[in-house]
Design an enzyme around this catalytic site. Structure first.
Site, short mmCIF file in Angstrom:
data_model
loop_
_atom_site.label_atom_id
_atom_site.label_comp_id
_atom_site.label_asym_id
_atom_site.label_seq_id
_atom_site.Cartn_x
_atom_site.Cartn_y
_atom_site.Cartn_z
N GLU A 36 -11.21 0.31 12.53
CA GLU A 36 -10.10 -0.58 12.91
C GLU A 36 -9.41 -1.13 11.67
OE1 GLU A 36 -8.37 -0.53 15.78
OE2 GLU A 36 -10.22 -1.12 16.82
N SER A 70 12.95 1.79 33.96
CA SER A 70 11.49 1.72 34.13
C SER A 70 11.19 1.15 35.50
CB SER A 70 10.90 0.82 33.04
OG SER A 70 9.65 0.33 33.46
N GLY A 124 0.33 -5.66 27.26
CA GLY A 124 -0.13 -6.61 26.26
C GLY A 124 -1.64 -6.55 26.04
N ALA A 125 -2.28 -5.45 26.42
CA ALA A 125 -3.74 -5.36 26.33
C ALA A 125 -4.19 -4.65 25.06
CB ALA A 125 -4.30 -4.65 27.55
N SER A 130 3.05 1.05 24.06
CA SER A 130 4.28 1.45 23.34
C SER A 130 4.17 2.86 22.76
CB SER A 130 4.69 0.45 22.26
OG SER A 130 3.63 -0.32 21.83
N ASP A 174 -2.24 5.21 16.87
CA ASP A 174 -1.93 5.13 18.30
C ASP A 174 -1.14 6.36 18.76
OD1 ASP A 174 -3.04 2.71 17.80
OD2 ASP A 174 -1.23 1.54 18.14
N TYR A 224 -0.45 -9.01 11.67
CA TYR A 224 -0.66 -7.61 11.30
C TYR A 224 0.05 -7.33 9.97
CZ TYR A 224 -0.96 -2.53 12.02
OH TYR A 224 -1.23 -1.19 11.88
C1 GLA Z 1 -2.45 -1.37 16.04
C2 GLA Z 1 -1.62 -0.40 15.20
C3 GLA Z 1 -2.47 0.76 14.70
C4 GLA Z 1 -3.74 0.26 13.99
C5 GLA Z 1 -4.45 -0.78 14.87
C6 GLA Z 1 -5.61 -1.42 14.14
O1 GLA Z 1 -2.88 -0.74 17.21
O2 GLA Z 1 -0.54 0.10 15.98
O3 GLA Z 1 -1.70 1.57 13.84
O4 GLA Z 1 -3.44 -0.25 12.74
O5 GLA Z 1 -3.58 -1.82 15.29
O6 GLA Z 1 -6.59 -0.49 13.88
#
Ligand code: GLA
Length: 392
Positions: A36, A70, A124-125, A130, A174, A224
């Site tokens: 992570e 949507s 939002g989970a 996205s 993601d 972030y």
């Molecule tokens: C979000 C970001 C990913 C990654 C995670 C943390 O989901 O979109 O790119 O950085 O956080 O691992």
């Protein structure tokens, strides 16, 4: 998904029926098992695609107008392929728009289309709704236009859309998981080279259970980006002391031990401590998983959460409460937050006979501690973005 006929009715209600054929595409959300906050510094991640995701019913148009709608929202975003620009008022539609903008940058003439999105990923989970909207758009455009792009190309394109059009500085994890997922498998991915391999999720009598904290993740984006800045500060220091420095994802724990004292800002040192140890943990835990040592894999998940709590500092009171309560349940052998943090979900490895107990106990205690009611999803790991119906 809504039944096919219901989806078609909705589609025709919004865009009209003209006898032209539509096609349906699908792209999943993801859960990250370990690794992570390591993707944007070229490290290792171990995500899996879910069977939840986003469907897109798409019909090509003969003009250059695009309509995006949507089933979860009212209204239609309308624009032409000549002018694909970010507009605040378009909200969620900026994600597919960003993907179209990236196709345009490749110099491809795009025809217009009508797209209706339908999704079942809890909002939002932190399960990458996205990325799934981006990837379903990317695969739809590729197939409709008959473009020669690989699935990996599409994941990069979708990440650029999110970074540059939407303005979220995410890594590749993601989009890659959504685009490249394989049923029954996780993906061990090295995020600088995009070298990857599929890891079978042979969990025997255990199952992955996702618990949604139902805590909205409003602060995620700023935190972030703040963490990313701290990492960049750390990287600047390491570059001065490690001659062969390429990216944080290639720094070994031994190298880190030899230079960590040079990083003077305590927060920055903690962020790097997490990332470098987490990369190592991702590799050794994958080996444990491949060897069928679920107990060890579970222990690494738990260590990952502790590191995200103590060093990377992105868990927060709700995720920590879920983590602590899950650990109390006998039959739960590993648990951790998944995704960006500050809310969203945890993922836990639970014996199938203990799942009911797990839900009851975690629910009761978590609600008692936070006033929030959690939700549980049994995690099935599915395939990545694909043509769902119609066409090849
Ligand atoms: C979000 C970001 C990913 C990654 C995670 C943390 O989901 O979109 O790119 O950085 O956080 O691992």
């Amino acid at each position: 998904m809504l039944g096919l006929n219901v989806l078609r009715e909705e589609f025709e209600q919004r865009f009209g029926a003209n006898g032209d054929k539509s096609r349906i595409f699908f792209a999943p959300g993801r859960v990250n098992l370990i690794g992570e906050h390591t993707d944007f510094t070229g490290g290792y991640v171990l995500p899996a695609a879910l069977t939840y995701g986003t469907w897109a019913m798409v019909r090509r148009r003969s003009d250059r107008i695009v309509h995006l709608a949507s089933t979860s929202f009212s209204g239609i975003a309308e624009f032409t392929t000549d002018e694909v620009v970010y507009r605040q008022e378009d909200g969620w539609a900026n994600y597919p728009k960003g993907v179209l903008a990236e196709f345009k940058k490749l110099g491809l003439p795009l025809s217009g289309c009508d797209i209706l999105f339908e999704g079942n990923i809890p909002k939002g989970a932190g399960l990458s709704s996205s990325a799934s909207i981006e990837m379903v758009t990317a695969i739809a455009v590729k197939c409709l236009e008959g473009l020669e792009l690989t699935s990996v190309d599409l994941t990069r394109l979708a990440q650029r859309a999110e970074n540059q059009f939407v303005g979220v500085n995410c890594g590749i994890m993601d989009q890659f998981a959504s685009g490249m997922g394989k049923a029954g498998h996780a993906i061990l991915l090295k995020c600088d080279t995009l070298a990857y391999r599929y890891v079978p999720l042979s969990l025997g009598e255990y199952q992955l259970v996702i618990t949604n904290s139902n805590k909205q993740r409003s602060l995620t984006e700023s935190n972030y980006n703040q963490r990313r800045l701290e990492c960049e500060e750390g990287i600047r220091v390491l570059q001065n002391y490690l001659l062969d420095f390429t990216c944080l994802g290639n720094v070994t724990v031994e190298q880190w031990r030899s230079v960590q004292g040079k990083v003077k800002t305590p927060e920055v040192r903690k962020r790097l401590e997490h990332i470098i140890r987490e990369n190592d943990r991702t590799l050794v835990s994958t080996k444990a998983l491949e060897a069928g040592n679920l107990q060890a894999f579970g222990d690494f998940m738990t260590q990952s959460h502790e590191s995200l709590r103590d060093f990377y500092e992105v868990t927060g009171k709700e995720l920590d409460a879920l983590f602590e309560e899950a650990r109390q349940v006998s039959g739960c052998i590993g648990t951790r937050m998944t995704g960006a943090g500050f809310g969203g979900c945890t993922v836990s490895l639970v014996h199938q006979e203990a799942i009911d107990d797990f839900k009851t106990q975690v629910s009761k205690r978590y609600e008692g501690r936070t006033g929030l009611i959690p939700e549980f999803y049994i995690c099935d790991c599915g395939d990545g973005a694909r043509n769902y119906r119609g066409g090849r």
